[in-house]
Scaffold this motif. Structure first.
Motif, PDB file in Angstrom:
ATOM      1  N   SER A 135       0.862  -1.168   0.000  1.00  0.00           N
ATOM      2  CA  SER A 135       0.000   0.000   0.000  1.00  0.00           C
ATOM      3  C   SER A 135       0.906   1.226   0.000  1.00  0.00           C
ATOM      4  O   SER A 135       1.870   1.292   0.766  1.00  0.00           O
ATOM      5  CB  SER A 135      -0.874  -0.036   1.247  1.00  0.00           C
ATOM      6  OG  SER A 135      -1.669   1.097   1.323  1.00  0.00           O
ATOM      7  N   ILE A 136       0.624   2.191  -0.857  1.00  0.00           N
ATOM      8  CA  ILE A 136       1.465   3.388  -0.989  1.00  0.00           C
ATOM      9  C   ILE A 136       0.619   4.601  -0.637  1.00  0.00           C
ATOM     10  O   ILE A 136      -0.428   4.827  -1.239  1.00  0.00           O
ATOM     11  CB  ILE A 136       2.037   3.500  -2.416  1.00  0.00           C
ATOM     12  CG1 ILE A 136       2.888   2.275  -2.747  1.00  0.00           C
ATOM     13  CG2 ILE A 136       2.851   4.770  -2.578  1.00  0.00           C
ATOM     14  CD1 ILE A 136       3.410   2.228  -4.169  1.00  0.00           C
ATOM     15  N   LYS A 137       1.105   5.374   0.356  1.00  0.00           N
ATOM     16  CA  LYS A 137       0.330   6.515   0.850  1.00  0.00           C
ATOM     17  C   LYS A 137       1.221   7.731   1.051  1.00  0.00           C
ATOM     18  O   LYS A 137       2.408   7.593   1.357  1.00  0.00           O
ATOM     19  CB  LYS A 137      -0.316   6.171   2.192  1.00  0.00           C
ATOM     20  CG  LYS A 137      -1.288   5.028   2.099  1.00  0.00           C
ATOM     21  CD  LYS A 137      -1.951   4.756   3.408  1.00  0.00           C
ATOM     22  CE  LYS A 137      -2.982   3.649   3.193  1.00  0.00           C
ATOM     23  NZ  LYS A 137      -3.870   3.516   4.283  1.00  0.00           N
ATOM     24  N   PRO A 138       0.633   8.939   0.961  1.00  0.00           N
ATOM     25  CA  PRO A 138       1.415  10.153   1.260  1.00  0.00           C
ATOM     26  C   PRO A 138       1.665  10.279   2.764  1.00  0.00           C
ATOM     27  O   PRO A 138       0.905   9.760   3.588  1.00  0.00           O
ATOM     28  CB  PRO A 138       0.532  11.286   0.743  1.00  0.00           C
ATOM     29  CG  PRO A 138      -0.841  10.730   0.670  1.00  0.00           C
ATOM     30  CD  PRO A 138      -0.710   9.246   0.488  1.00  0.00           C
ATOM     31  N   TYR A 139       2.733  10.986   3.102  1.00  0.00           N
ATOM     32  CA  TYR A 139       3.124  11.195   4.497  1.00  0.00           C
ATOM     33  C   TYR A 139       2.062  12.009   5.228  1.00  0.00           C
ATOM     34  O   TYR A 139       1.621  13.055   4.751  1.00  0.00           O
ATOM     35  CB  TYR A 139       4.471  11.931   4.534  1.00  0.00           C
ATOM     36  CG  TYR A 139       4.931  12.298   5.906  1.00  0.00           C
ATOM     37  CD1 TYR A 139       5.558  11.360   6.716  1.00  0.00           C
ATOM     38  CD2 TYR A 139       4.749  13.579   6.401  1.00  0.00           C
ATOM     39  CE1 TYR A 139       5.991  11.692   7.986  1.00  0.00           C
ATOM     40  CE2 TYR A 139       5.174  13.922   7.665  1.00  0.00           C
ATOM     41  CZ  TYR A 139       5.792  12.985   8.453  1.00  0.00           C
ATOM     42  OH  TYR A 139       6.217  13.312   9.708  1.00  0.00           O
ATOM     43  N   SER A 140       1.640  11.500   6.375  1.00  0.00           N
ATOM     44  CA  SER A 140       0.719  12.210   7.255  1.00  0.00           C
ATOM     45  C   SER A 140       0.818  11.560   8.632  1.00  0.00           C
ATOM     46  O   SER A 140       1.380  10.471   8.776  1.00  0.00           O
ATOM     47  CB  SER A 140      -0.722  12.122   6.739  1.00  0.00           C
ATOM     48  OG  SER A 140      -1.196  10.797   6.855  1.00  0.00           O
ATOM     49  N   VAL A 159       9.208   4.675   5.200  1.00  0.00           N
ATOM     50  CA  VAL A 159       8.971   6.087   4.945  1.00  0.00           C
ATOM     51  C   VAL A 159      10.100   6.557   4.039  1.00  0.00           C
ATOM     52  O   VAL A 159      11.273   6.500   4.405  1.00  0.00           O
ATOM     53  CB  VAL A 159       8.961   6.919   6.243  1.00  0.00           C
ATOM     54  CG1 VAL A 159       8.749   8.397   5.933  1.00  0.00           C
ATOM     55  CG2 VAL A 159       7.901   6.394   7.207  1.00  0.00           C
ATOM     56  N   VAL A 160       9.745   6.977   2.819  1.00  0.00           N
ATOM     57  CA  VAL A 160      10.728   7.467   1.858  1.00  0.00           C
ATOM     58  C   VAL A 160      10.675   8.983   1.876  1.00  0.00           C
ATOM     59  O   VAL A 160       9.610   9.568   1.676  1.00  0.00           O
ATOM     60  CB  VAL A 160      10.447   6.934   0.443  1.00  0.00           C
ATOM     61  CG1 VAL A 160      11.438   7.495  -0.562  1.00  0.00           C
ATOM     62  CG2 VAL A 160      10.481   5.412   0.430  1.00  0.00           C
ATOM     63  N   TYR A 161      11.837   9.601   2.117  1.00  0.00           N
ATOM     64  CA  TYR A 161      11.893  11.059   2.208  1.00  0.00           C
ATOM     65  C   TYR A 161      13.251  11.545   1.720  1.00  0.00           C
ATOM     66  O   TYR A 161      14.169  10.757   1.488  1.00  0.00           O
ATOM     67  CB  TYR A 161      11.635  11.514   3.641  1.00  0.00           C
ATOM     68  CG  TYR A 161      12.772  11.208   4.597  1.00  0.00           C
ATOM     69  CD1 TYR A 161      13.597  12.222   5.056  1.00  0.00           C
ATOM     70  CD2 TYR A 161      13.031   9.900   5.019  1.00  0.00           C
ATOM     71  CE1 TYR A 161      14.653  11.938   5.928  1.00  0.00           C
ATOM     72  CE2 TYR A 161      14.067   9.617   5.874  1.00  0.00           C
ATOM     73  CZ  TYR A 161      14.873  10.637   6.321  1.00  0.00           C
ATOM     74  OH  TYR A 161      15.919  10.354   7.164  1.00  0.00           O
ATOM     75  N   ASP A 162      13.370  12.857   1.558  1.00  0.00           N
ATOM     76  CA  ASP A 162      14.640  13.503   1.202  1.00  0.00           C
ATOM     77  C   ASP A 162      14.976  14.440   2.346  1.00  0.00           C
ATOM     78  O   ASP A 162      14.296  15.446   2.552  1.00  0.00           O
ATOM     79  CB  ASP A 162      14.481  14.273  -0.110  1.00  0.00           C
ATOM     80  CG  ASP A 162      15.766  14.928  -0.585  1.00  0.00           C
ATOM     81  OD1 ASP A 162      16.718  15.065   0.215  1.00  0.00           O
ATOM     82  OD2 ASP A 162      15.817  15.331  -1.768  1.00  0.00           O
ATOM     83  N   SER A 163      16.020  14.125   3.111  1.00  0.00           N
ATOM     84  CA  SER A 163      16.348  14.902   4.310  1.00  0.00           C
ATOM     85  C   SER A 163      16.699  16.354   3.989  1.00  0.00           C
ATOM     86  O   SER A 163      16.612  17.214   4.857  1.00  0.00           O
ATOM     87  CB  SER A 163      17.499  14.243   5.077  1.00  0.00           C
ATOM     88  OG  SER A 163      18.659  14.191   4.276  1.00  0.00           O
ATOM     89  N   ARG A 164      17.066  16.635   2.757  1.00  0.00           N
ATOM     90  CA  ARG A 164      17.386  18.020   2.380  1.00  0.00           C
ATOM     91  C   ARG A 164      16.127  18.845   2.145  1.00  0.00           C
ATOM     92  O   ARG A 164      16.178  20.065   2.185  1.00  0.00           O
ATOM     93  CB  ARG A 164      18.237  18.046   1.103  1.00  0.00           C
ATOM     94  CG  ARG A 164      19.569  17.318   1.235  1.00  0.00           C
ATOM     95  CD  ARG A 164      20.249  17.173  -0.095  1.00  0.00           C
ATOM     96  NE  ARG A 164      19.341  16.452  -0.988  1.00  0.00           N
ATOM     97  CZ  ARG A 164      19.446  16.428  -2.307  1.00  0.00           C
ATOM     98  NH1 ARG A 164      20.411  17.076  -2.895  1.00  0.00           N
ATOM     99  NH2 ARG A 164      18.588  15.754  -3.034  1.00  0.00           N
ATOM    100  N   ARG A 165      14.994  18.176   1.903  1.00  0.00           N
ATOM    101  CA  ARG A 165      13.766  18.889   1.543  1.00  0.00           C
ATOM    102  C   ARG A 165      12.595  18.648   2.484  1.00  0.00           C
ATOM    103  O   ARG A 165      11.678  19.450   2.555  1.00  0.00           O
ATOM    104  CB  ARG A 165      13.333  18.486   0.140  1.00  0.00           C
ATOM    105  CG  ARG A 165      14.344  18.831  -0.904  1.00  0.00           C
ATOM    106  CD  ARG A 165      13.879  18.392  -2.259  1.00  0.00           C
ATOM    107  NE  ARG A 165      14.928  18.655  -3.223  1.00  0.00           N
ATOM    108  CZ  ARG A 165      14.922  18.228  -4.446  1.00  0.00           C
ATOM    109  NH1 ARG A 165      13.916  17.515  -4.883  1.00  0.00           N
ATOM    110  NH2 ARG A 165      15.908  18.495  -5.258  1.00  0.00           N
ATOM    111  N   GLU A 167      10.773  17.529   6.183  1.00  0.00           N
ATOM    112  CA  GLU A 167      10.833  17.356   7.634  1.00  0.00           C
ATOM    113  C   GLU A 167       9.835  16.280   7.996  1.00  0.00           C
ATOM    114  O   GLU A 167       8.660  16.384   7.678  1.00  0.00           O
ATOM    115  CB  GLU A 167      10.461  18.659   8.347  1.00  0.00           C
ATOM    116  CG  GLU A 167      11.652  19.516   8.635  1.00  0.00           C
ATOM    117  CD  GLU A 167      11.298  20.640   9.600  1.00  0.00           C
ATOM    118  OE1 GLU A 167      10.655  20.375  10.634  1.00  0.00           O
ATOM    119  OE2 GLU A 167      11.661  21.773   9.283  1.00  0.00           O
ATOM    120  N   ILE A 168      10.337  15.253   8.647  1.00  0.00           N
ATOM    121  CA  ILE A 168       9.445  14.194   9.081  1.00  0.00           C
ATOM    122  C   ILE A 168       9.624  14.001  10.576  1.00  0.00           C
ATOM    123  O   ILE A 168      10.675  14.318  11.136  1.00  0.00           O
ATOM    124  CB  ILE A 168       9.700  12.862   8.331  1.00  0.00           C
ATOM    125  CG1 ILE A 168      11.115  12.354   8.596  1.00  0.00           C
ATOM    126  CG2 ILE A 168       9.468  13.015   6.844  1.00  0.00           C
ATOM    127  CD1 ILE A 168      11.321  10.938   8.123  1.00  0.00           C
TER     128      ILE A 168
END
Length: 186
Positions: A135-140, A159-165, A167-168
């Protein structure tokens, strides 16, 4: 499980390496014969076995035949990933799956839930190429709570994110195990 000879395993690993590490979509018999120093007849026999097993795709380009592994038909490493929530720090410009490490690829493949941040919103289709059938969902906040539930049931959430862009915030709690994997783009 399908049994391969030593040469067959070498061809299989070579094709995976060319795709995942080098970023090539397809390889030719000439590439394999030249790089692996295996007789052409042996390479063709192995390719026929892989094709018969449903692990290989062929494409013609002029007079040349090119080959690609069908990663969605493999289950090589999903069982090696421990349950928990994994944070994959992937720069937005990274090619997926071509630039992924084997570890990151394994985590994506074994995920029950993948959460992506805004910088990866345009890559949803590419996560499927990495064989993420989850299941693929946006961060919330709700998605993070769902990830906790997935991990507590003994599965993998990512959780896939880009630490330069991006904030999680992933609160620390038991039984949540969080592993950070950073992929640098050269």
């Amino acid at each position: 499980m399908y049994k391969l000879s030593h040469s067959g395993k070498l061809v299989l690993m070579y094709m995976a390496w060319r795709h995942l590490i080098c970023g090539f979509d397809y390889v030719t018999v000439k590439d394999m014969v030249s790089d692996l120093e295996i007789p052409e007849r042996t390479v063709r026999k192995i390719l026929a076995q892989l094709r018969d097993a449903g692990l290989l795709e062929m494409r013609t380009s002029g007079r040349r035949i090119k080959y690609r592994l069908l990663f969605q038909n493999f289950s090589l490493d999903a069982s090696e990933v421990e349950p928990g929530v994994y944070l994959l720090d992937i720069p937005a410009e990274v090619r997926i799956p071509g630039d992924l490490t084997f570890r990151a690829f394994s985590i994506l493949r074994s995920a029950r839930l993948l959460i992506y941040t805004a910088s990866h919103a345009d890559k949803k289709a590419l996560f499927k190429l990495a064989r993420c059938t989850c299941s693929i969902k946006p961060y919330s906040e709700d998605a993070i709570e769902e990830a906790r539930g997935v991990a507590s049931l003994g599965y993998v959430a990512v959780v896939v994110y880009d630490s330069r862009r991006d904030e999680i915030h992933i609160p620390n709690s038991k039984p949540l195990s969080t592993v950070y994997i950073n992929i640098k783009h050269s």
